[in-house]
Motif scaffolding. Structure first.
Motif, mmCIF file in Angstrom:
data_model
loop_
_atom_site.group_PDB
_atom_site.id
_atom_site.type_symbol
_atom_site.label_atom_id
_atom_site.label_comp_id
_atom_site.label_asym_id
_atom_site.label_seq_id
_atom_site.Cartn_x
_atom_site.Cartn_y
_atom_site.Cartn_z
ATOM 1 N N GLU A 144 32.683 30.919 67.627
ATOM 2 C CA GLU A 144 32.603 30.874 69.077
ATOM 3 C C GLU A 144 33.767 31.644 69.684
ATOM 4 O O GLU A 144 34.897 31.562 69.232
ATOM 5 N N VAL A 145 33.466 32.378 70.742
ATOM 6 C CA VAL A 145 34.493 33.211 71.369
ATOM 7 C C VAL A 145 35.611 32.357 71.942
ATOM 8 O O VAL A 145 36.791 32.636 71.795
ATOM 9 N N SER A 146 35.236 31.244 72.591
ATOM 10 C CA SER A 146 36.258 30.446 73.259
ATOM 11 C C SER A 146 36.869 29.379 72.379
ATOM 12 O O SER A 146 37.996 28.951 72.594
ATOM 13 N N ASP A 147 36.084 28.936 71.368
ATOM 14 C CA ASP A 147 36.548 27.852 70.501
ATOM 15 C C ASP A 147 37.056 26.671 71.325
ATOM 16 O O ASP A 147 38.137 26.147 71.107
ATOM 17 N N THR A 148 36.249 26.266 72.336
ATOM 18 C CA THR A 148 36.704 25.231 73.251
ATOM 19 C C THR A 148 36.345 23.832 72.795
ATOM 20 O O THR A 148 36.712 22.869 73.444
ATOM 21 N N SER A 149 35.624 23.675 71.693
ATOM 22 C CA SER A 149 35.257 22.343 71.233
ATOM 23 C C SER A 149 36.513 21.582 70.841
ATOM 24 O O SER A 149 37.509 22.155 70.405
ATOM 25 N N ALA A 150 36.433 20.245 71.022
ATOM 26 C CA ALA A 150 37.594 19.414 70.668
ATOM 27 C C ALA A 150 37.910 19.550 69.195
ATOM 28 O O ALA A 150 39.078 19.644 68.808
ATOM 29 N N ARG A 151 36.857 19.585 68.364
ATOM 30 C CA ARG A 151 37.075 19.706 66.926
ATOM 31 C C ARG A 151 37.767 21.022 66.586
ATOM 32 O O ARG A 151 38.708 21.056 65.788
ATOM 33 N N GLY A 152 37.305 22.114 67.187
ATOM 34 C CA GLY A 152 37.933 23.408 66.940
ATOM 35 C C GLY A 152 39.383 23.428 67.375
ATOM 36 O O GLY A 152 40.256 23.943 66.668
ATOM 37 N N TYR A 153 39.648 22.838 68.557
ATOM 38 C CA TYR A 153 41.021 22.811 69.054
ATOM 39 C C TYR A 153 41.948 22.092 68.078
ATOM 40 O O TYR A 153 43.026 22.591 67.746
ATOM 41 N N TYR A 154 41.536 20.913 67.631
ATOM 42 C CA TYR A 154 42.409 20.131 66.751
ATOM 43 C C TYR A 154 42.533 20.757 65.366
ATOM 44 O O TYR A 154 43.596 20.686 64.738
ATOM 45 N N GLN A 155 41.463 21.393 64.887
ATOM 46 C CA GLN A 155 41.542 22.051 63.582
ATOM 47 C C GLN A 155 42.523 23.224 63.623
ATOM 48 O O GLN A 155 43.391 23.346 62.759
ATOM 49 N N TRP A 156 42.392 24.080 64.631
ATOM 50 C CA TRP A 156 43.288 25.241 64.720
ATOM 51 C C TRP A 156 44.715 24.810 65.019
ATOM 52 O O TRP A 156 45.673 25.366 64.462
ATOM 53 N N SER A 157 44.877 23.817 65.900
ATOM 54 C CA SER A 157 46.232 23.336 66.218
ATOM 55 C C SER A 157 46.891 22.731 64.989
ATOM 56 O O SER A 157 48.087 22.939 64.745
ATOM 57 N N ALA A 158 46.112 21.979 64.200
ATOM 58 C CA ALA A 158 46.655 21.372 62.984
ATOM 59 C C ALA A 158 47.097 22.444 61.994
ATOM 60 O O ALA A 158 48.135 22.310 61.337
ATOM 61 N N LEU A 159 46.306 23.507 61.883
ATOM 62 C CA LEU A 159 46.679 24.605 60.988
ATOM 63 C C LEU A 159 47.978 25.250 61.439
ATOM 64 O O LEU A 159 48.873 25.518 60.616
ATOM 65 N N LEU A 160 48.114 25.514 62.729
ATOM 66 C CA LEU A 160 49.337 26.121 63.251
ATOM 67 C C LEU A 160 50.549 25.224 62.998
ATOM 68 O O LEU A 160 51.618 25.704 62.615
ATOM 69 N N ARG A 161 50.370 23.924 63.181
ATOM 70 C CA ARG A 161 51.477 23.000 62.943
ATOM 71 C C ARG A 161 51.823 22.940 61.453
ATOM 72 O O ARG A 161 52.994 22.842 61.084
#
Length: 316
Positions: free
Chosen positions: A192-209
Motif C-alpha cells: 500500500e502506498v500510504s501504509d496507513t493501517s494500524a498493523r502496518g504502522y506498528y510493524q514498521w515502527s517496531a522494525l525501526l525501533r
C-alpha cells in the motif's frame, strides 16, 4: 597477524554483534505479540518469527512439537542446547576472546568475561523471573559496552580492523533479514502506498525501533512509516548507523586498509557492493521487488563473508 588470531578476533565480534541482533529481534517480536492480533492469531506466530529468520524453527519443533510462548523464548534466548541461542553466542564470543587475550585490552576482556558470567547467572535464575524485555535490554547494553571498550582502548591496528569486520558483516546481514521478514509478514499491506493501517504502522515502527532508527526516521520523513521510506532509510542512508549502506561503506574502508594481495577478491567485492548501494535509488529496488532484491543481497553479503574467510582467516 596469524590467520587463526584474525579469525578469533573476527568471530569474537561477530558473535557479540549477533547476540545483540538476536536480542533486538526477540524484543520486537515479543512486544508485537502482546498487541491485539486483529483476528490474525494469538501472538505465537509473531514469537516464532525470530526462529524463522534464524532458520531454527524446525529444530525447535523437533524438540518441542508445537509452538509455546515460554518454551520459544527460552529456546531462542537461553537454551544451552540451541547453538543459535543468545546464550551460546555469548559463550562463543567468550571462548574466542580468551584465545586472543594477548591481542585485546583488559577492558575488552573484562567486559566479555563479565557478560558471560552474568548470562550464566540469568540462565540459572530463569527468563520468566528475569523478564524478557529486561534481558534484551541487558544484552544490548553489554554489546554497547563492548564496542565502547573496543573503540576507546585498543590500538588502531590489524586486531581493531578484524574486530570491526566481524561487527559490520554481521550487522549488514541482520538488517537485510529483519527488513525482509517484516516486509513478508505484512503481505499485501506492505504494497500500500500510504501504509496507513494500524498493523502496518506498528510493524514498521517496531522494525525501526529494533534497529535503533526510529528517531532518525522521524527526523528525515513526515507521516507514518511505510515500505518506501523505511526501506530507503535502512538500505541506502549512509548516515544511519545500522543501515546496509553504512555497513558496506565501513567494510569497504576496512578491507581496503588491510595490507597484502591475498584480500583482493574480498576488497573487490566490497567495493562493488558499496558502489551499487551508493548509486541505487529506492525506486529501482522497489521496481525489482523488495523481497527479490533483499534475497539477492543477503546472498552477496554471504559471498563477501566467504571471501573474507578465504582471504584472511584460513591458514595458508
Amino acid at each position: 597477524m596469524l590467520s587463526r588470531t584474525a579469525s578469533e578476533l573476527y568471530w569474537m565480534s561477530r558473535y557479540l554483534e549477533r547476540a545483540e541482533n538476536l536480542a533486538r529481534m526477540l524484543d520486537v517480536s515479543y512486544s508485537l505479540s502482546l498487541m491485539p492480533q486483529d483476528g490474525r492469531g494469538n501472538g505465537l506466530e509473531e514469537l516464532a518469527m525470530p526462529l524463522l529468520i534464524t532458520g531454527t524453527l524446525e529444530t525447535y519443533l523437533e524438540r518441542h512439537g508445537q509452538l509455546h510462548a515460554e518454551r520459544m523464548l527460552h529456546f531462542f534466548a537461553l537454551d544451552e542446547d540451541n547453538q543459535a541461542s543468545i546464550y551460546n553466542c555469548l559463550r562463543a564470543a567468550r571462548i574466542n576472546a580468551h584465545a586472543v587475550r594477548g591481542r585485546i585490552t583488559a577492558d575488552i576482556w573484562e567486559n566479555i568475561n563479565a557478560t558471560w558470567l552474568e548470562v550464566r547467572s540469568i540462565a540459572n535464575e530463569g527468563l520468566g523471573r528475569y523478564g524478557i524485555s529486561r534481558f534484551c535490554e541487558w544484552v544490548k547494553e553489554r554489546s554497547h559496552l563492548f564496542r565502547g571498550a573496543t573503540y576507546g582502548t585498543i590500538m588502531r591496528g590489524e586486531a581493531y580492523r578484524f574486530i570491526r569486520l566481524g561487527t559490520f558483516i554481521e550487522r549488514a546481514d541482520n538488517t537485510l533479514r529483519l527488513l525482509d521478514a517484516r516486509y513478508e509478514m505484512l503481505g499485501e499491506e506492505a504494497e500500500e502506498v500510504s501504509d496507513t493501517s494500524a498493523r502496518g504502522y506498528y510493524q514498521w515502527s517496531a522494525l525501526l525501533r529494533a534497529l535503533s532508527s526510529f528517531e532518525a526516521y522521524t527526523e528525515i520523513y513526515r507521516g507514518s512509516p511505510g515500505a518506501h521510506q523505511v526501506s530507503e532509510l535502512l538500505l541506502l542512508r549512509a548516515d544511519v548507523p545500522r543501515s546496509l549502506r553504512a555497513c558496506m561503506e565501513e567494510l569497504n574502508h576496512i578491507l581496503a586498509s588491510l595490507p597484502g594481495d591475498n584480500g583482493r577478491p574480498a576488497q573487490r567485492l566490497a567495493a562493488e557492493l558499496d558502489a551499487r548501494l551508493r548509486y541505487t535509488a529506492i525506486g529501482e529496488i522497489l521496481d525489482e521487488g523488495l523481497h527479490t532484491w533483499l534475497t539477492d543481497f543477503i546472498l552477496l553479503v554471504r559471498q563477501l563473508a566467504r571471501a573474507i574467510h578465504s582471504s584472511y582467516l584460513e591458514a595458508v
